[in-house]
Write a protein that holds these residues in place. Structure first.
Motif, PDB file in Angstrom:
ATOM      1  N   CYS A   1      21.760  41.467  -0.588  1.00  0.00           N
ATOM      2  CA  CYS A   1      20.945  40.624   0.060  1.00  0.00           C
ATOM      3  C   CYS A   1      19.746  41.470   0.875  1.00  0.00           C
ATOM      4  O   CYS A   1      20.268  42.129   1.573  1.00  0.00           O
ATOM      5  N   LEU A   2      18.679  41.044   0.677  1.00  0.00           N
ATOM      6  CA  LEU A   2      17.610  42.140   1.382  1.00  0.00           C
ATOM      7  C   LEU A   2      17.250  41.436   2.682  1.00  0.00           C
ATOM      8  O   LEU A   2      16.573  42.170   3.560  1.00  0.00           O
ATOM      9  N   SER A   3      17.752  40.302   3.119  1.00  0.00           N
ATOM     10  CA  SER A   3      17.292  39.695   4.316  1.00  0.00           C
ATOM     11  C   SER A   3      15.756  39.668   4.213  1.00  0.00           C
ATOM     12  O   SER A   3      15.148  39.632   5.284  1.00  0.00           O
ATOM     13  N   CYS A   4      15.286  39.218   3.074  1.00  0.00           N
ATOM     14  CA  CYS A   4      13.763  39.052   2.885  1.00  0.00           C
ATOM     15  C   CYS A   4      13.232  37.738   3.363  1.00  0.00           C
ATOM     16  O   CYS A   4      12.067  37.629   3.857  1.00  0.00           O
ATOM     17  N   LEU A   5      14.168  36.772   3.127  1.00  0.00           N
ATOM     18  CA  LEU A   5      14.062  35.535   3.684  1.00  0.00           C
ATOM     19  C   LEU A   5      12.792  34.832   2.871  1.00  0.00           C
ATOM     20  O   LEU A   5      12.220  33.656   3.339  1.00  0.00           O
ATOM     21  N   ALA A   6      12.837  35.204   1.576  1.00  0.00           N
ATOM     22  CA  ALA A   6      11.887  34.503   0.716  1.00  0.00           C
ATOM     23  C   ALA A   6      12.716  33.151   0.406  1.00  0.00           C
ATOM     24  O   ALA A   6      11.838  32.072   0.351  1.00  0.00           O
ATOM     25  N   CYS A   7      13.699  33.110   0.487  1.00  0.00           N
ATOM     26  CA  CYS A   7      14.548  31.711   0.137  1.00  0.00           C
ATOM     27  C   CYS A   7      14.151  30.763   1.461  1.00  0.00           C
ATOM     28  O   CYS A   7      14.230  29.403   1.347  1.00  0.00           O
TER      29      CYS A   7
ATOM     30  N   ARG B   1      25.093  32.990  -2.640  1.00  0.00           N
ATOM     31  CA  ARG B   1      25.597  33.638  -1.342  1.00  0.00           C
ATOM     32  C   ARG B   1      26.173  32.585  -0.286  1.00  0.00           C
ATOM     33  O   ARG B   1      26.953  32.866   0.438  1.00  0.00           O
TER      34      ARG B   1
ATOM     35  N   CYS C   1      14.065  34.329  -5.276  1.00  0.00           N
ATOM     36  CA  CYS C   1      14.946  35.421  -4.507  1.00  0.00           C
ATOM     37  C   CYS C   1      14.886  36.859  -5.355  1.00  0.00           C
ATOM     38  O   CYS C   1      15.309  36.632  -6.673  1.00  0.00           O
ATOM     39  N   PRO C   2      14.404  37.819  -4.717  1.00  0.00           N
ATOM     40  CA  PRO C   2      14.236  39.214  -5.522  1.00  0.00           C
ATOM     41  C   PRO C   2      15.557  39.631  -6.307  1.00  0.00           C
ATOM     42  O   PRO C   2      15.459  40.157  -7.286  1.00  0.00           O
ATOM     43  N   THR C   3      16.657  39.269  -5.715  1.00  0.00           N
ATOM     44  CA  THR C   3      18.008  39.842  -6.220  1.00  0.00           C
ATOM     45  C   THR C   3      18.423  39.073  -7.358  1.00  0.00           C
ATOM     46  O   THR C   3      18.872  39.413  -8.504  1.00  0.00           O
TER      47      THR C   3
ATOM     48  N   TYR D   1      18.836  30.082   6.346  1.00  0.00           N
ATOM     49  CA  TYR D   1      19.561  31.154   5.824  1.00  0.00           C
ATOM     50  C   TYR D   1      19.626  32.577   6.661  1.00  0.00           C
ATOM     51  O   TYR D   1      20.563  33.318   6.680  1.00  0.00           O
TER      52      TYR D   1
ATOM     53  N   SER E   1      22.195  35.170  -5.654  1.00  0.00           N
ATOM     54  CA  SER E   1      20.815  34.052  -5.311  1.00  0.00           C
ATOM     55  C   SER E   1      21.313  33.633  -4.020  1.00  0.00           C
ATOM     56  O   SER E   1      22.587  33.882  -3.319  1.00  0.00           O
ATOM     57  N   PRO E   2      20.362  32.997  -3.374  1.00  0.00           N
ATOM     58  CA  PRO E   2      20.591  32.373  -2.073  1.00  0.00           C
ATOM     59  C   PRO E   2      21.877  31.478  -2.015  1.00  0.00           C
ATOM     60  O   PRO E   2      22.693  31.395  -1.355  1.00  0.00           O
TER      61      PRO E   2
HETATM   62  S1  SF4 Z   1      17.028  36.796   1.869  1.00  0.00           S
HETATM   63 FE1  SF4 Z   1      17.102  34.977   0.592  1.00  0.00          FE
HETATM   64  S2  SF4 Z   1      15.595  35.596  -1.218  1.00  0.00           S
HETATM   65 FE2  SF4 Z   1      15.997  37.620   0.179  1.00  0.00          FE
HETATM   66  S3  SF4 Z   1      17.375  38.464  -0.978  1.00  0.00           S
HETATM   67 FE3  SF4 Z   1      18.736  37.416   0.265  1.00  0.00          FE
HETATM   68  S4  SF4 Z   1      19.222  35.565  -0.673  1.00  0.00           S
HETATM   69 FE4  SF4 Z   1      17.540  36.533  -1.860  1.00  0.00          FE
END
Ligand code: SF4
Ligand code: SF4
Length: 434
Positions: A76-82, A51, A35-37, A92, A47-48
């Protein structure tokens, strides 16, 4: 994860869906590592997993969002790496989407935050307004350092920083109509023009139209389509997001009924992730559920579609390309190999930057609304890209192009611009001015 929603709460289909998602989480924490954040801030609540706990607590207790929840969900970036990392298949994306809508409905943001969000929602999805804003932002650029000194005005400073130094001329790539292919016709697709991309970089869809035409693909730019809705969707503004989705569904269904479509081509992966989700977004709307699912099933990233066309293998070009995979490409749509394989087949040497799973900090309006975290992620991304010693960067999302371009002198292009050039199109201007 155990949950204790009441039957009354579960009667709400949004809560019922979130409950199912929450129950899959086994608290293992694998997602924190990517998770980037969390990697940047080191706080469990960023962290995911953190959250997910915050969202569960808020929804289960039927509480209005408070400042703590809003702070960590906004980050949260909504990047979906999690989502890519999670071994339990926790969805998520739809959980945080629900949380953002709940925040929007139950939390009153500070005045300046509200005004900036209203401004973004009123301008970005509309190309004509956005073009005017870009012109004005260029004039206002000298004031960016001043604005960034006042905490509440930092997003405005970030906005001015992101404004391009020169504004691209309007292009007819977004003009509605059918483009008859140069070669014998072997397919028919619609292309999304979008909202910000035709203003910031119309060359991307121009390259796409040229390449598809030479490959014998008829391309329709349908009358009436617009923003995919992602920009407001990520701000939790459910109704406007669904209105954008319905409008595009109507437009594309009309094209399907009129001449048939093999695919709906998308050249911005941020939009692609949202359009592939239209079926889910509109699942509770009886008038649109089926049509939206049909549209989502036809949505294709341009590289995904080109991979089906058997492009010939070309001689090596001696040009090193760092491929930056946008989060919406690799995590949102799970497209990882197609763009790189196409570039390699076209004769480019592809280099993978380290920490490719981490977001560049663009993430829709994130680089405006969370400028400090975004700047740290950009610096980290640029360091990793520059370490590859590439001649050029390729990616598949206009947001990443705009973000990364402000941090490095290496030219950054859309993957399709390099492919168009390799297969007979003109050399991209960004390369010819090197
Ligand atoms: S989408 Fe998931 S990995 Fe990306 S910033 Fe949000 S919690 Fe972290
Ligand atoms: S990796 Fe998945 S199951 Fe594990 S804590 Fe994160 S979301 Fe929950």
């Amino acid at each position: 994860m155990q949950t204790s929603f009441t039957p009354e709460q579960l009667a709400d289909p949004h809560v019922a869906e979130s409950e199912k998602i929450l129950r899959r989480c086994v608290h293992c924490g694998f997602c924190t590592a990517t998770c980037p954040t969390y990697v940047t801030l080191g706080n469990e609540l960023d962290s995911p997993r953190g959250r997910i706990y915050l969202i569960k607590d808020m929804l289960e207790n039927g509480r209005a969002a408070d400042e703590e929840v809003v702070t960590h969900i906004d980050r949260c970036l909504s990047c979906l790496a999690c989502v890519t990392t999670c071994p339990s298949g926790v969805d998520y994306m739809h959980l945080v989407d629900h949380a953002r809508v709940h925040i929007e409905k139950t939390y009153r943001r500070p005045l300046m935050d509200r005004l900036i969000r209203d401004l973004l929602a009123a301008v970005l999805p509309y190309p004509a307004r956005f073009r005017t804003a870009v012109v004005l932002a260029k004039l206002g650029r000298p004031f960016a350092p001043l604005l960034k000194r006042v905490s509440a005005l930092r997003p405005l400073g970030a906005m001015l920083d992101l404004a391009p130094a020169s504004i691209a001329r309007p292009s007819d790539a977004a003009t509605p109509g059918t483009r008859v292919p140069q070669a014998e016709r072997r397919g028919r697709v619609a292309i999304l023009s979008g909202c910000a991309q035709p203003v910031l970089d119309p060359g991307i869809n121009e390259a796409t139209l040229r390449l598809l035409s030479r490959l014998g693909i008829e391309v329709v730019v349908p009358e009436g389509e617009g923003c995919c809705g992602a920009l407001v969707h990520h701000m939790g503004r459910e109704e406007p997001a669904l209105d954008f989705a319905r409008r595009n569904v109507d437009v594309w269904i009309r094209e399907i009924d009129n001449g048939g479509l093999d695919a709906i081509i998308i050249t911005a992966s941020g939009c692609g992730t949202t359009i592939e989700d239209y079926g889910h977004m509109l699942r509770l709307d009886p008038a649109y559920a089926e049509k939206a699912a049909k549209v989502s099933a036809l949505a294709r990233d341009i590289t995904e579609y080109l991979s089906t066309l058997d492009l010939p293998k070309l001689e090596p070009k001696g040009l090193n390309v760092a491929y930056h995979s946008a989060c919406s490409m690799q995590h949102g749509q799970k497209i990882t190999l197609a763009p790189k394989n196409l570039l390699k087949a076209a004769g480019f040497t592809v280099r993978d930057p380290a920490e490719g799973h981490l977001c560049c900090g663009s993430a829709g309006t994130y680089n405006i609304l969370q400028p400090e975290i975004s700047a740290q992620l950009k610096a980290r991304k640029v360091r990793n890209i520059e370490a590859t010693k590439a001649d050029v960067i390729a990616t598949g999302n206009i947001g990443c192009i705009t973000q990364i371009a402000t941090g490095t002198a290496i030219p950054i292009l859309h993957t399709v611009e390099l492919l168009d050039w390799a297969y007979g199109g003109p050399e991209p201007q960004k390369l010819s001015v090197r």
